[in-house]
Design a protein around this motif. Structure first.
Motif, PDB file in Angstrom:
ATOM      1  N   VAL A 329     -64.104-107.551   3.298  1.00 58.45           N
ATOM      2  CA  VAL A 329     -62.901-107.752   4.097  1.00 58.45           C
ATOM      3  C   VAL A 329     -63.108-107.235   5.520  1.00 58.45           C
ATOM      4  CG1 VAL A 329     -60.516-106.970   4.396  1.00 58.45           C
ATOM      5  CG2 VAL A 329     -61.275-107.816   2.183  1.00 58.45           C
ATOM      6  N   ILE A 330     -63.709-106.058   5.667  1.00 61.07           N
ATOM      7  CA  ILE A 330     -63.956-105.511   7.009  1.00 61.07           C
ATOM      8  C   ILE A 330     -64.889-106.425   7.789  1.00 61.07           C
ATOM      9  CG2 ILE A 330     -64.977-103.581   8.262  1.00 61.07           C
ATOM     10  CD1 ILE A 330     -63.945-101.732   6.092  1.00 61.07           C
ATOM     11  N   CYS A 331     -65.883-106.984   7.108  1.00 59.91           N
ATOM     12  CA  CYS A 331     -66.788-107.934   7.773  1.00 59.91           C
ATOM     13  C   CYS A 331     -66.030-109.168   8.239  1.00 59.91           C
ATOM     14  CB  CYS A 331     -67.921-108.331   6.830  1.00 59.91           C
ATOM     15  SG  CYS A 331     -69.102-107.009   6.486  1.00 59.91           S
ATOM     16  N   GLU A 332     -65.129-109.673   7.390  1.00 60.69           N
ATOM     17  CA  GLU A 332     -64.316-110.833   7.776  1.00 60.69           C
ATOM     18  C   GLU A 332     -63.423-110.503   8.968  1.00 60.69           C
ATOM     19  OE1 GLU A 332     -64.414-113.861   6.804  1.00 60.69           O
ATOM     20  OE2 GLU A 332     -65.772-113.704   5.090  1.00 60.69           O
ATOM     21  N   CYS A 333     -62.862-109.296   8.971  1.00 62.58           N
ATOM     22  CA  CYS A 333     -61.985-108.900  10.078  1.00 62.58           C
ATOM     23  C   CYS A 333     -62.765-108.742  11.375  1.00 62.58           C
ATOM     24  CB  CYS A 333     -61.268-107.593   9.731  1.00 62.58           C
ATOM     25  SG  CYS A 333     -60.074-107.739   8.379  1.00 62.58           S
ATOM     26  N   ILE A 334     -63.996-108.262  11.295  1.00 61.52           N
ATOM     27  CA  ILE A 334     -64.822-108.119  12.497  1.00 61.52           C
ATOM     28  C   ILE A 334     -65.152-109.488  13.084  1.00 61.52           C
ATOM     29  CG2 ILE A 334     -67.079-107.370  13.344  1.00 61.52           C
ATOM     30  CD1 ILE A 334     -66.963-105.072  11.354  1.00 61.52           C
ATOM     31  N   ASP A 338     -58.545-112.889  15.410  1.00 58.99           N
ATOM     32  CA  ASP A 338     -57.262-112.190  15.495  1.00 58.99           C
ATOM     33  C   ASP A 338     -57.522-110.757  15.966  1.00 58.99           C
ATOM     34  OD1 ASP A 338     -54.828-110.926  15.145  1.00 58.99           O
ATOM     35  OD2 ASP A 338     -54.353-111.988  13.294  1.00 58.99           O
ATOM     36  N   LEU A 339     -57.132-110.464  17.202  1.00 63.62           N
ATOM     37  CA  LEU A 339     -57.457-109.171  17.795  1.00 63.62           C
ATOM     38  C   LEU A 339     -56.784-108.021  17.065  1.00 63.62           C
ATOM     39  CD1 LEU A 339     -58.846-107.611  20.054  1.00 63.62           C
ATOM     40  CD2 LEU A 339     -56.832-108.005  21.488  1.00 63.62           C
ATOM     41  N   THR A 344     -57.232-103.161  13.918  1.00 60.11           N
ATOM     42  CA  THR A 344     -56.645-102.390  12.815  1.00 60.11           C
ATOM     43  C   THR A 344     -57.683-102.058  11.753  1.00 60.11           C
ATOM     44  OG1 THR A 344     -54.518-103.484  13.175  1.00 60.11           O
ATOM     45  CG2 THR A 344     -54.826-102.371  11.085  1.00 60.11           C
ATOM     46  N   SER A 345     -58.513-103.023  11.396  1.00 64.74           N
ATOM     47  CA  SER A 345     -59.534-102.774  10.374  1.00 64.74           C
ATOM     48  C   SER A 345     -60.546-101.739  10.846  1.00 64.74           C
ATOM     49  CB  SER A 345     -60.240-104.081  10.007  1.00 64.74           C
ATOM     50  OG  SER A 345     -60.917-104.627  11.131  1.00 64.74           O
ATOM     51  N   LEU A 346     -60.942-101.804  12.110  1.00 60.66           N
ATOM     52  CA  LEU A 346     -61.924-100.847  12.626  1.00 60.66           C
ATOM     53  C   LEU A 346     -61.322 -99.449  12.752  1.00 60.66           C
ATOM     54  CD1 LEU A 346     -63.814-102.954  15.323  1.00 60.66           C
ATOM     55  CD2 LEU A 346     -64.526-102.391  13.002  1.00 60.66           C
ATOM     56  N   HIS A 347     -60.036 -99.370  13.096  1.00 65.56           N
ATOM     57  CA  HIS A 347     -59.394 -98.062  13.159  1.00 65.56           C
ATOM     58  C   HIS A 347     -59.330 -97.420  11.771  1.00 65.56           C
ATOM     59  CE1 HIS A 347     -57.121 -98.696  17.217  1.00 65.56           C
ATOM     60  NE2 HIS A 347     -58.413 -98.477  17.366  1.00 65.56           N
ATOM     61  N   PHE A 348     -59.011 -98.224  10.743  1.00 66.16           N
ATOM     62  CA  PHE A 348     -59.009 -97.686   9.381  1.00 66.16           C
ATOM     63  C   PHE A 348     -60.408 -97.227   8.983  1.00 66.16           C
ATOM     64  CE2 PHE A 348     -60.309 -98.865   5.053  1.00 66.16           C
ATOM     65  CZ  PHE A 348     -59.639 -97.884   4.337  1.00 66.16           C
TER      66      PHE A 348
END
Length: 776
Positions: A329-334, A338-339, A344-348
């Protein structure tokens, strides 16, 4: 809109609440009524309670108390309205009617049967403008209506129209609950002190959180699998529930964040929350997945702020079990455009890794699973995967974050770059495989080149008289972030330290030294980097006496020069000890760096061939009980312990006037740490052959040794004294005679009094060797 609703009993607000709480209405109708209320209170309402009857301005709801003939408007009127109709109790009842299945039913009503009875309409002429009426709660549904689910006719099926004459009501659909959560969020924003206790009283938050169930939602059985539209609506409901939960945590006014702790210790809830990441893009539309992921990341980031780290065990367990799904999921968010999801994912991820140092491990058999061990564990991918069996999530994430770092390299302090750099910094600080991948990807070379580029920009800014201070501040903050990333990269990594030496990091830093002193936070970051760089790294310490030539090439200075980084650090230490301010972090880091540098002969020469050691003699008397002075004394004693290991420093220290007297004075300090440090320095001085006769002739030294052995001093200090006597007697025949006459008896008495147990094995062995040596 408000003016056109004057003819409706209760007005616009009464109509919306009437439809919302009417159980005979379809779920889609109640959802729209709820969204209307959401829009009505999206802006702050007036807090003035008393108004005149002829007021024509928009004030929100307006009600009149018939008993007191007082009009209420705005927020007070809304709160009174909700309290009068037991709104939160009604919402709790609505939540219990939630229907999770993808079922569509059609309802019909007789033309003569009105949708809402006249008893359920809010009447502004009654008390607080509301008449609760009789809600038809006892009616039995004939069919279920999910409102926003896919109609049967759109799937090629023929709907069965029920011809029942009775009034029916629909079960609660995900869209309706989503709108309710939005309404509660707005109410919390408007009046958290009034709304929060009512939510807790009705246990609304826990009831809503129990609805999150990804396992049943993502059922792969074709017979029970939901439609994509229903999946999207349900995920949107999950996102709004999590958003409401986060709002409750933000506005939680109880001591020690009781609500936060109540949530984080719920093992079942933590597993359900983390399983939200099991939803895949190929199964659902991207917007729905991203909304649920974003709110889950935000909530988990808030939960990680829990003070009691032991309470985070359920969260750690859930994350370790679902680690591969979380990584995907984090890879998909990176990769996402969608900024908000990206940041948000990187902050978590950064918060999780930052907390992982103190997070308790999860016991599994005889192993203790931590975030560090999980992130460096090989991924369990299928045979079709193009990754090797040894590929880890740390390496995979490092590759992605490295590309993001390079992509935003020239964007000064942009939100995307800040989030990516922070995540990369935390990752390489925790994961060894990520650190190796980053080094193989050329991160060290990139960062050193970035430092050179920043130096060029700062120099140009200094030459430009029209340049603004804000631009220089931005460059200095960029410099600070680069230092922090380098610090995590070289931390406990010999490979990274040697890469830094090969890329001449010390010389590049020396060019930036003057700029770093303009901002304390930048200097702090630089000193932290150099402490990590020189720790157990003789080559790194030695490189700090190199200096750049005029043409930028690196020249090794065979002799002492004032133009090197090591000399600048010594000068900084001399200045800081004079102006010991309330912020002691810079002096602490500076002396810690000098302790690390003491292992390199070239760095010791810089310290010994200047007047730097004279600063030790200027220390205030030990009797002055001032905190800053005690810290200054401890910093010097720790540095002398490191310096006195080498023979050249042992001679130089003894040449300082009254240095032994000062050390003996510190050995009687009330602080045990100062006592031991002073005795260690004296013990180290005893090893140099040229110092033995001078120390034995000192009038106070042997008396102090006898006193330490005779008094109830710490066992560690007594052991240090015994080793000092041993050093003085070794290869010193004249010294043996003096020691035999002065301290042998004391040593024998000490041996008789010392308990013979396993705690004192080492000291007993050394004591017997010394007694045997002096008895010959």
């Amino acid at each position: 809109m408000s003016a056109s609703c004057h003819s409706i009993p209760g007005g616009l607000w009464g109509a919306a609440l009437s439809f919302l709480l009417d159980t005979s209405e379809a779920s889609i109708v109640k959802e729209q009524a709820c969204l209307l209320l959401v829009n009505l209170i999206c802006e702050p309402l007036e807090v003035t309670a008393d108004i005149t009857d002829d007021s024509s301005s928009w004030l929100g709801p307006v009600v009149k108390d018939e008993d007191s003939a007082v009009f209420l408007s705005g927020l007070p009127a809304l709160l009174a309205l909700l309290q009068h109709i037991s709104f939160y109790g009604e919402v709790a009842a609505i939540v219990t009617e939630y229907f999770a299945e993808d079922t569509v039913a059609w309802t019909s009503h007789m033309a003569a049967s009105p949708r809402v009875s006249s008893d359920t309409i809010f009447d502004a002429s009654n008390h607080h403008g509301v008449s609760t009426g009789n809600m038809p709660n006892d009616q039995t549904p004939v069919t279920a209506s999910t409102g926003t689910s896919t109609p049967a006719s759109l799937r090629g099926e023929e709907p069965e129209i029920q011809q029942d004459q009775s009034v029916t009501f629909g079960l609660v659909c995900p869209g309706f609950l989503s709108a309710l959560c939005q309404l509660l969020c707005n109410l919390l924003t408007l009046a958290a002190e009034d709304v929060q206790p009512l939510l807790c009283k009705e246990d609304l938050l826990q009831s809503l959180l129990r609805l999150i169930d990804v396992d049943s939602l993502m059922n792969k059985d074709k017979k029970t699998r939901k439609s994509h539209l229903h999946l999207a609506c349900t995920l949107d409901m999950y996102a709004n529930i999590l958003k409401l939960t986060l709002q409750c945590l933000i506005h939680d006014s109880t001591d020690d964040t009781a609500m936060q702790q109540q949530i984080v210790v719920d093992k079942a809830l933590m597993h359900r929350l983390v399983k939200v990441f099991n939803t895949k893009i190929q199964d659902l539309d991207e917007v729905s997945c991203h909304g649920a992921w974003k709110q889950t990341f935000l909530l988990l980031t808030a939960l990680l702020q829990q003070r009691d780290v032991s309470a985070l065990c359920p969260l750690l367990t859930a994350l370790s079990i679902n680690w591969e799904e979380l990584t995907d999921v984090i890879c998909e968010c990176i990769k996402s455009t969608d900024l908000s999801v990206y940041i948000t994912s990187l902050h978590f991820f950064s918060a999780l890794l930052s907390k992982s140092v103190r997070l308790p491990g999860r016991e599994t058999g005889h192993m203790k699973i931590t975030i560090k061990s999980v992130i460096d564990r090989p991924l369990n991918k299928g045979a079709a995967s193009d990754m090797s069996a040894a590929r880890t999530s740390g390496a995979m994430l490092a590759t992605l974050l490295l590309s993001e770092h390079d992509k935003h390299l020239n964007h000064l302090m942009s939100p995307e770059k800040t989030a990516a750099v922070q995540a990369l910094r935390c990752l390489v600080g925790v994961s060894n495989t990520a650190k190796h991948t980053a080094l193989a990807g050329g991160l060290m070379e990139t960062l050193v080149e970035q430092l050179k580029d920043l130096h060029t920009q700062l120099t140009l800014q200094g030459l430009d008289k029209k340049s603004s201070s804000s631009k220089r501040h931005t460059l200095l903050m960029e410099l600070k972030e680069t230092f922090n990333l380098l610090n995590c990269l070289v931390f406990q990594s010999d490979e990274a330290k040697m890469a830094a030496v090969d890329n001449h990091l010390s010389s590049v830093v020396f060019n930036l030294w003057a700029w770093c002193q303009l901002e304390k936070s930048v200097l702090d970051a630089l000193l932290s980097l150099l402490c990590s760089f020189t720790a157990n790294n003789s080559a790194g310490s030695t490189s700090m006496v190199y200096c750049p030539a005029v043409d930028g090439s690196i020249v090794h200075q065979k002799t002492h020069t004032n133009n090197c980084l090591a000399h600048s650090i010594v000068k900084l230490a001399s200045e800081e000890q004079v102006r010991m301010a309330s912020n002691l972090r810079i002096p602490r880091l500076t002396f810690q760096l000098l302790c690390n540098m003491a292992i390199a002969g070239e760095c010791r020469n810089v310290m010994l061939k200047t007047n730097f050691l004279q600063g030790f003699l200027s220390l205030p008397a030990i009797k002055k009980n001032i905190k800053q002075q005690r810290i200054r004394q401890s910093l010097w004693l720790n540095l002398l312990v490191c310096l006195s290991i080498s023979s050249d420093a042992q001679q130089a220290l003894l040449k300082l006037k009254d240095s032994v007297d000062m050390l003996l004075e510190f050995s009687t300090s009330s602080l045990a740490s100062q006592q031991e440090a002073a005795m260690l320095v004296i013990r180290n001085l005893c090893f140099h052959p040229a110092n033995k006769s001078k120390l034995l002739s000192h009038e106070k030294l042997l008396d102090h040794v006898t006193e330490v052995l005779s008094a109830s001093a710490g066992i560690h200090s007594q052991h240090i004294v015994i080793s000092a006597i041993w050093a003085l007697a070794c290869n010193n025949q004249k010294g043996k005679a003096t020691l035999k006459r002065r301290v042998l008896g004391t040593l024998q008495d000490f041996e008789n009094q010392l308990p013979h147990n396993h705690y004192n094995v080492n000291i007993l062995k050394d004591l017997q060797n010394v007694i045997a040596l002096l008895s010959k």
